[in-house]
Design a protein around this motif. Sequence first.
Motif, PDB file in Angstrom:
ATOM      1  N   UNK A 100      26.797   1.927 -21.914  1.00 57.13           N
ATOM      2  CA  UNK A 100      25.420   2.372 -21.646  1.00 57.13           C
ATOM      3  C   UNK A 100      25.357   3.469 -20.593  1.00 57.13           C
ATOM      4  N   UNK A 101      26.484   3.740 -19.920  1.00 58.64           N
ATOM      5  CA  UNK A 101      26.486   4.733 -18.855  1.00 58.64           C
ATOM      6  C   UNK A 101      25.769   4.242 -17.615  1.00 58.64           C
ATOM      7  N   UNK A 102      25.807   2.937 -17.387  1.00 56.93           N
ATOM      8  CA  UNK A 102      25.154   2.344 -16.216  1.00 56.93           C
ATOM      9  C   UNK A 102      25.768   2.917 -14.951  1.00 56.93           C
ATOM     10  N   UNK A 103      24.921   3.310 -14.018  1.00 56.39           N
ATOM     11  CA  UNK A 103      25.405   3.946 -12.792  1.00 56.39           C
ATOM     12  C   UNK A 103      26.220   2.980 -11.933  1.00 56.39           C
ATOM     13  N   UNK A 104      27.129   3.544 -11.151  1.00 55.64           N
ATOM     14  CA  UNK A 104      27.935   2.739 -10.235  1.00 55.64           C
ATOM     15  C   UNK A 104      27.058   2.021  -9.225  1.00 55.64           C
ATOM     16  N   UNK A 105      25.957   2.649  -8.825  1.00 56.02           N
ATOM     17  CA  UNK A 105      25.045   2.019  -7.878  1.00 56.02           C
ATOM     18  C   UNK A 105      24.429   0.752  -8.434  1.00 56.02           C
ATOM     19  N   UNK A 106      24.015   0.794  -9.694  1.00 59.74           N
ATOM     20  CA  UNK A 106      23.422  -0.394 -10.305  1.00 59.74           C
ATOM     21  C   UNK A 106      24.481  -1.466 -10.537  1.00 59.74           C
ATOM     22  N   UNK A 107      25.651  -1.078 -10.977  1.00 53.87           N
ATOM     23  CA  UNK A 107      26.738  -2.045 -11.156  1.00 53.87           C
ATOM     24  C   UNK A 107      27.041  -2.741  -9.832  1.00 53.87           C
ATOM     25  N   UNK A 121      17.039  -3.609 -16.643  1.00 56.65           N
ATOM     26  CA  UNK A 121      18.018  -4.652 -16.350  1.00 56.65           C
ATOM     27  C   UNK A 121      17.330  -5.699 -15.479  1.00 56.65           C
ATOM     28  N   UNK A 122      17.331  -6.939 -15.912  1.00 60.77           N
ATOM     29  CA  UNK A 122      16.783  -8.048 -15.132  1.00 60.77           C
ATOM     30  C   UNK A 122      17.884  -9.090 -15.027  1.00 60.77           C
ATOM     31  N   UNK A 123      18.179  -9.545 -13.781  1.00 63.04           N
ATOM     32  CA  UNK A 123      19.297 -10.462 -13.620  1.00 63.04           C
ATOM     33  C   UNK A 123      19.130 -11.373 -12.412  1.00 63.04           C
ATOM     34  N   UNK A 124      19.915 -12.428 -12.439  1.00 63.52           N
ATOM     35  CA  UNK A 124      20.061 -13.328 -11.296  1.00 63.52           C
ATOM     36  C   UNK A 124      21.494 -13.848 -11.320  1.00 63.52           C
ATOM     37  N   UNK A 125      21.901 -14.399 -10.209  1.00 62.06           N
ATOM     38  CA  UNK A 125      23.261 -14.919 -10.106  1.00 62.06           C
ATOM     39  C   UNK A 125      23.250 -16.223  -9.313  1.00 62.06           C
ATOM     40  N   UNK A 126      24.030 -17.167  -9.770  1.00 63.60           N
ATOM     41  CA  UNK A 126      24.259 -18.401  -9.024  1.00 63.60           C
ATOM     42  C   UNK A 126      25.724 -18.761  -9.220  1.00 63.60           C
ATOM     43  N   UNK A 127      26.423 -19.170  -8.153  1.00 58.67           N
ATOM     44  CA  UNK A 127      27.849 -19.457  -8.300  1.00 58.67           C
ATOM     45  C   UNK A 127      28.163 -20.567  -9.302  1.00 58.67           C
ATOM     46  N   UNK A 128      27.231 -21.478  -9.519  1.00 60.92           N
ATOM     47  CA  UNK A 128      27.472 -22.566 -10.470  1.00 60.92           C
ATOM     48  C   UNK A 128      27.223 -22.159 -11.920  1.00 60.92           C
ATOM     49  N   UNK A 129      26.321 -21.206 -12.131  1.00 62.71           N
ATOM     50  CA  UNK A 129      25.953 -20.830 -13.499  1.00 62.71           C
ATOM     51  C   UNK A 129      26.301 -19.385 -13.846  1.00 62.71           C
ATOM     52  N   UNK A 130      26.763 -18.613 -12.894  1.00 65.98           N
ATOM     53  CA  UNK A 130      27.177 -17.241 -13.150  1.00 65.98           C
ATOM     54  C   UNK A 130      26.021 -16.263 -13.244  1.00 65.98           C
ATOM     55  N   UNK A 131      26.307 -15.146 -13.879  1.00 60.00           N
ATOM     56  CA  UNK A 131      25.335 -14.074 -14.056  1.00 60.00           C
ATOM     57  C   UNK A 131      24.481 -14.334 -15.283  1.00 60.00           C
ATOM     58  N   UNK A 146      21.532 -12.242 -17.316  1.00 57.63           N
ATOM     59  CA  UNK A 146      20.955 -10.899 -17.352  1.00 57.63           C
ATOM     60  C   UNK A 146      20.354 -10.623 -18.717  1.00 57.63           C
ATOM     61  N   UNK A 147      19.285  -9.845 -18.703  1.00 57.77           N
ATOM     62  CA  UNK A 147      18.712  -9.308 -19.928  1.00 57.77           C
ATOM     63  C   UNK A 147      18.661  -7.793 -19.758  1.00 57.77           C
ATOM     64  N   UNK A 148      19.243  -7.085 -20.713  1.00 58.61           N
ATOM     65  CA  UNK A 148      19.148  -5.622 -20.749  1.00 58.61           C
ATOM     66  C   UNK A 148      18.250  -5.293 -21.933  1.00 58.61           C
ATOM     67  N   UNK A 149      17.163  -4.594 -21.654  1.00 59.03           N
ATOM     68  CA  UNK A 149      16.184  -4.268 -22.688  1.00 59.03           C
ATOM     69  C   UNK A 149      16.056  -2.760 -22.821  1.00 59.03           C
ATOM     70  N   UNK A 150      16.100  -2.298 -24.055  1.00 58.14           N
ATOM     71  CA  UNK A 150      15.882  -0.873 -24.330  1.00 58.14           C
ATOM     72  C   UNK A 150      14.403  -0.653 -24.554  1.00 58.14           C
ATOM     73  N   UNK A 151      13.816   0.240 -23.782  1.00 55.95           N
ATOM     74  CA  UNK A 151      12.401   0.521 -23.893  1.00 55.95           C
ATOM     75  C   UNK A 151      12.148   1.379 -25.123  1.00 55.95           C
ATOM     76  N   UNK A 152      11.057   1.102 -25.806  1.00 55.46           N
ATOM     77  CA  UNK A 152      10.683   1.878 -26.977  1.00 55.46           C
ATOM     78  C   UNK A 152      10.363   3.305 -26.573  1.00 55.46           C
ATOM     79  N   UNK A 153      10.803   4.224 -27.397  1.00 51.54           N
ATOM     80  CA  UNK A 153      10.484   5.628 -27.161  1.00 51.54           C
ATOM     81  C   UNK A 153       9.139   5.940 -27.808  1.00 51.54           C
ATOM     82  N   UNK A 154       8.251   6.659 -27.107  1.00 53.03           N
ATOM     83  CA  UNK A 154       6.960   6.999 -27.707  1.00 53.03           C
ATOM     84  C   UNK A 154       7.145   7.871 -28.945  1.00 53.03           C
ATOM     85  N   UNK A 155       6.294   7.641 -29.927  1.00 61.65           N
ATOM     86  CA  UNK A 155       6.373   8.440 -31.176  1.00 61.65           C
ATOM     87  C   UNK A 155       5.848   9.830 -30.971  1.00 61.65           C
TER      88      UNK A 155
END
Length: 98
Positions: free
Chosen positions: A48-55, A77-87, A89-98
Amino acid sequence: MLQPAFEACDSDDVTEVMDLADEGRSVLIDTRSEHGATLPVRCLFQELGTSAGLVSRVSTTNALMGSQEAQEGSFTYTWSYHPDTGLSMVVTEQSQPD
């Protein structure tokens, strides 16, 4: 663009960690704290070309930070982390306007 990125990372590990949803507009990620489960996630970020800053933000999130969100290009990108359950995340592609 999200579905081809998901497919490019297709391996035996991917189906354990990532699911394609919403007719190819979302990728659901749940690492379940499994060793090595981050490899498919790294592949997706690279495709996806995700930036190093976001990673870096994702990799340094801890349980006390709660749910996090970032917008980058046409992806949310929406995410949370917990050591017991891991990462989770939901990555959603926004619709492009017609």
